[in-house]
Design an enzyme around this catalytic site. Structure first.
Site, mmCIF file in Angstrom:
data_model
loop_
_atom_site.group_PDB
_atom_site.id
_atom_site.type_symbol
_atom_site.label_atom_id
_atom_site.label_comp_id
_atom_site.label_asym_id
_atom_site.label_seq_id
_atom_site.Cartn_x
_atom_site.Cartn_y
_atom_site.Cartn_z
ATOM 1 N N HIS A 86 17.841 1.325 63.979
ATOM 2 C CA HIS A 86 16.848 2.303 64.404
ATOM 3 C C HIS A 86 16.112 2.791 63.233
ATOM 4 O O HIS A 86 16.643 2.997 62.161
ATOM 5 C CB HIS A 86 17.743 3.416 65.153
ATOM 6 C CG HIS A 86 18.734 4.021 64.329
ATOM 7 N ND1 HIS A 86 18.412 5.344 63.542
ATOM 8 C CD2 HIS A 86 20.108 3.617 64.320
ATOM 9 C CE1 HIS A 86 19.536 5.616 63.139
ATOM 10 N NE2 HIS A 86 20.577 4.770 63.336
ATOM 11 N N ASP B 6 14.843 6.075 63.061
ATOM 12 C CA ASP B 6 14.854 7.711 62.981
ATOM 13 C C ASP B 6 16.076 8.074 62.134
ATOM 14 O O ASP B 6 17.159 7.148 62.027
ATOM 15 C CB ASP B 6 14.770 8.242 64.443
ATOM 16 C CG ASP B 6 16.132 7.861 65.118
ATOM 17 O OD1 ASP B 6 16.509 6.891 64.886
ATOM 18 O OD2 ASP B 6 16.662 8.624 65.841
ATOM 19 N N ASP C 89 22.375 5.220 57.296
ATOM 20 C CA ASP C 89 22.267 5.380 58.750
ATOM 21 C C ASP C 89 20.559 5.640 59.022
ATOM 22 O O ASP C 89 20.283 6.814 58.833
ATOM 23 C CB ASP C 89 22.968 6.504 59.101
ATOM 24 C CG ASP C 89 23.205 6.665 60.856
ATOM 25 O OD1 ASP C 89 22.789 5.483 61.185
ATOM 26 O OD2 ASP C 89 23.456 7.756 60.895
ATOM 27 N N GLU D 35 17.561 6.810 68.307
ATOM 28 C CA GLU D 35 18.999 6.829 68.506
ATOM 29 C C GLU D 35 19.726 7.818 68.101
ATOM 30 O O GLU D 35 20.672 8.146 68.778
ATOM 31 C CB GLU D 35 19.227 5.572 67.471
ATOM 32 C CG GLU D 35 20.928 5.027 67.696
ATOM 33 C CD GLU D 35 21.644 5.799 66.885
ATOM 34 O OE1 GLU D 35 22.876 5.820 67.234
ATOM 35 O OE2 GLU D 35 21.325 6.354 65.759
ATOM 36 N N GLU D 36 19.166 8.650 67.324
ATOM 37 C CA GLU D 36 20.177 9.723 66.774
ATOM 38 C C GLU D 36 20.105 10.798 67.873
ATOM 39 O O GLU D 36 20.786 11.786 67.970
ATOM 40 C CB GLU D 36 19.561 10.397 65.422
ATOM 41 C CG GLU D 36 19.647 9.597 64.217
ATOM 42 C CD GLU D 36 21.093 9.294 63.852
ATOM 43 O OE1 GLU D 36 22.027 9.712 64.517
ATOM 44 O OE2 GLU D 36 20.896 8.533 62.937
ATOM 45 N N ASP E 31 24.179 -4.825 65.969
ATOM 46 C CA ASP E 31 23.493 -3.312 65.656
ATOM 47 C C ASP E 31 24.198 -2.735 64.416
ATOM 48 O O ASP E 31 25.217 -3.275 64.117
ATOM 49 C CB ASP E 31 23.734 -2.528 67.010
ATOM 50 C CG ASP E 31 22.656 -1.373 67.042
ATOM 51 O OD1 ASP E 31 21.859 -1.029 66.156
ATOM 52 O OD2 ASP E 31 22.814 -0.601 68.016
ATOM 53 N N HIS F 60 25.235 11.124 58.085
ATOM 54 C CA HIS F 60 24.798 12.516 58.498
ATOM 55 C C HIS F 60 25.088 13.374 57.322
ATOM 56 O O HIS F 60 24.938 14.849 57.472
ATOM 57 C CB HIS F 60 25.348 12.702 59.623
ATOM 58 C CG HIS F 60 24.943 11.837 60.837
ATOM 59 N ND1 HIS F 60 24.963 12.262 62.228
ATOM 60 C CD2 HIS F 60 24.192 10.640 60.752
ATOM 61 C CE1 HIS F 60 24.569 11.348 62.842
ATOM 62 N NE2 HIS F 60 23.967 10.363 62.049
#
Length: 511
Positions: free
Chosen positions: A127, A129, A160, A194-195, A224, A471
């Site tokens: 992803h 984002d 991430d 995705e987030e 993934d 994160h």
């Protein structure tokens, strides 16, 4: 009495004999994968030989493609990222073999057309984002990537998960430039939200691909974002552990609310709403839910460990059936391992009161659960009710229940799993590869309509402590890891292009 002691001794000797026999003879290391030196289309991708690779990664990291909440993201930056990708990879965007589609305005779907339509396609996905970052808590600007003296790239998205996006592009660009013409079609899919659950991006991509691949019984596999190669050693194992996620946990958030009488703070009742809520919350902790050790993929994981472990750990791992209570106790006391064997609970939000001298009329908290494959959301909510055991406390869903995903096959004949494993070992030798459960959620939950073979794996080698960077503040990835990640996808594309994906290797025979 003598006969009883004799019987006990005989049983004990027999049991020990069985345990030792299993450890000594049933679990043997597997042969190393075939060398990649003579693989067709293979070459080593080196950052030192092509400095533009690293510059392209840094440029991508500097675009703050932030998702804030469902249906809310930085649209102009998403558009900027799409334009950046098109400019950065001219071979991909100029190839007659490759088509690009922009899905739901900001997600990307590429089709790399193979020459043999009979071969089932596969998909590489991640992803674009990222989550927000609090700049004041970083040592450097999270959206101005910097390479520091420790050899790490610091920026939001390094782990991430822009590293995966860019590595997939780099591997494909490299091969297209070399004249690569695949036999097997593959897709590159990159959602933009995705987030925040992937409702706009991955869900729409899945709908498109379901129609497009309807002539096949399923896709060969999907890979993934997910688990990593752990440099944190497992007891008795001198090797890094490659953890391929064959399933992901479910997600459930419950709002619990306590009420109380309003009044002046000078005349408090025995229990205010906040005190009542605190009493309830104290009943929840990381390992309060039952252990399901052995009902997931843990048994297979330990039996693979048994082939490579030193004594006496070899004895323990090869006899999981006997040592299961001890293993469960040890894992339950480690936060990372504990999350593999049970549904977990974290109290993530608490709110109550309006003024410092006014009794609160209510207080609420959020219980965030990650659901083990052996449980359902409904069962977990019932356990919450039993733990709360107070009819005056109300419970309601804070967000829709996302049930645990199905477990993807990881057998000796499972082509997707074995192809990923084989490619991993070619780039990261001296690694023990095991199936595991991904503890978070990914876009791949939307792709279960395409295949039963979905794997969650990020080919980077890190200490488990570094996983806190996901994160977190000062998110980072080593330059060395990024180079190996690109080479992993390079190997994976080559290996996946074989007409017959067969990396069968028997681990052991059951007693």
């Amino acid at each position: 009495m003598a006969s009883l002691l004799g019987l006990v001794s005989l049983v004990t000797v027999s049991l020990v004999s069985v345990l030792v026999f299993r450890a000594a003879f049933l679990y043997k290391p597997l042969p190393a994968p075939k060398s990649c030196i003579n693989m067709h289309n293979h070459d080593n991708i080196s950052l030192s030989q092509d400095p533009q690779i690293l510059k392209r990664f840094i440029g991508a990291l500097n675009i703050p493609t932030i998702s804030y909440k469902v249906h809310t993201y930085d649209a102009p930056e998403m558009t900027k990222f799409i334009e950046y990708i098109e400019k950065s990879y001219p071979a991909i965007h100029g190839s007659p073999l490759i088509t690009r589609e922009i899905v739901a305005n900001y997600s990307l779907l590429y089709t790399v057309k193979g020459s043999d339509p009979k071969l089932r396609p596969y998909m590489l996905t991640s992803h674009i984002d990222v989550v927000p970052a609090v700049k004041e808590l970083w040592d450097s600007n999270p959206f101005k990537a910097v390479i520091k003296d420790d050899g790490y790239i610091y920026a939001r998205g390094t782990m991430d998960a822009k590293h995966l996006v860019m590595a997939i592009f780099e591997a494909t660009e490299f091969m297209i430039k070399k004249g690569f013409k695949p036999r097997r079609t593959y897709y590159m899919a990159f959602g933009h939200d995705e987030e925040v659950l992937g409702l706009d991006g991955a869900q729409e991509i899945a709908k498109i691909l379901k129609v497009r691949t309807k002539t096949y019984d399923k896709m060969e596999y999907v890979i993934d974002e997910g688990l990593v190669i752990s440099e944190t050693k497992f007891p008795g194992l001198p090797y890094n552990i490659g953890l391929i996620g064959v399933a992901e946990k479910g997600y459930l958030s419950v709002k619990v609310t306590a009420t109380g009488a309003v009044g002046h703070g000078s005349m408090p009742p025995p229990m205010t709403a906040i005190a009542k809520l605190s009493t309830v919350l104290s009943r929840f902790h990381a390992n309060v839910m039952p252990s399901f050790l052995g009902e997931g993929v843990e048994r297979e994981m330990f039996e693979i460990f048994a082939a490579y472990a030193s004594w006496p750990y070899k004895l323990i791992y090869s006899n999981f059936w006997f040592f299961k209570p001890i293993i469960s106790y040890v894992m339950s006391n480690n936060p990372t391992l504990n999350a593999l064997v049970r549904s977990t609970t974290a109290v993530t939000m608490v709110h109550g009161g309006t003024k410092e001298n006014v009794l609160p009329d209510s207080a609420w908290a959020i219980l965030n659960h990650r659901i083990h494959q052996a449980q359902s959301g409904k069962e977990l909510m019932e356990l919450d009710r039993q733990l709360i055991n107070d009819d005056t406390i109300t419970m309601e869903l804070s967000s829709p229940i996302n049930e645990p995903g199905p477990v993807s096959p990881y057998c000796d004949d499972c082509s997707g799993y074995q192809t990923i494993k084989h490619s991993l070992l070619q780039v990261f030798p001296d690694t023990v590869v095991v199936p595991s459960i991904f503890l978070a959620a990914t876009d791949s939950k939307w792709y279960t309509n395409l295949t039963d073979s979905i794997y969650r794996f990020s080919a980077i080698s890190v200490e488990l402590e570094e996983m806190k960077c996901f994160h977190g503040h000062n998110e980072r990835l080593s330059v060395k890891n990024y180079e190996k990640l690109i080479n992993f996808y390079h190997h994976l594309i080559i290996n996946s292009d074989e007409p017959i994906l067969n990396y069968k290797s028997k681990q052991h025979d059951e007693l």
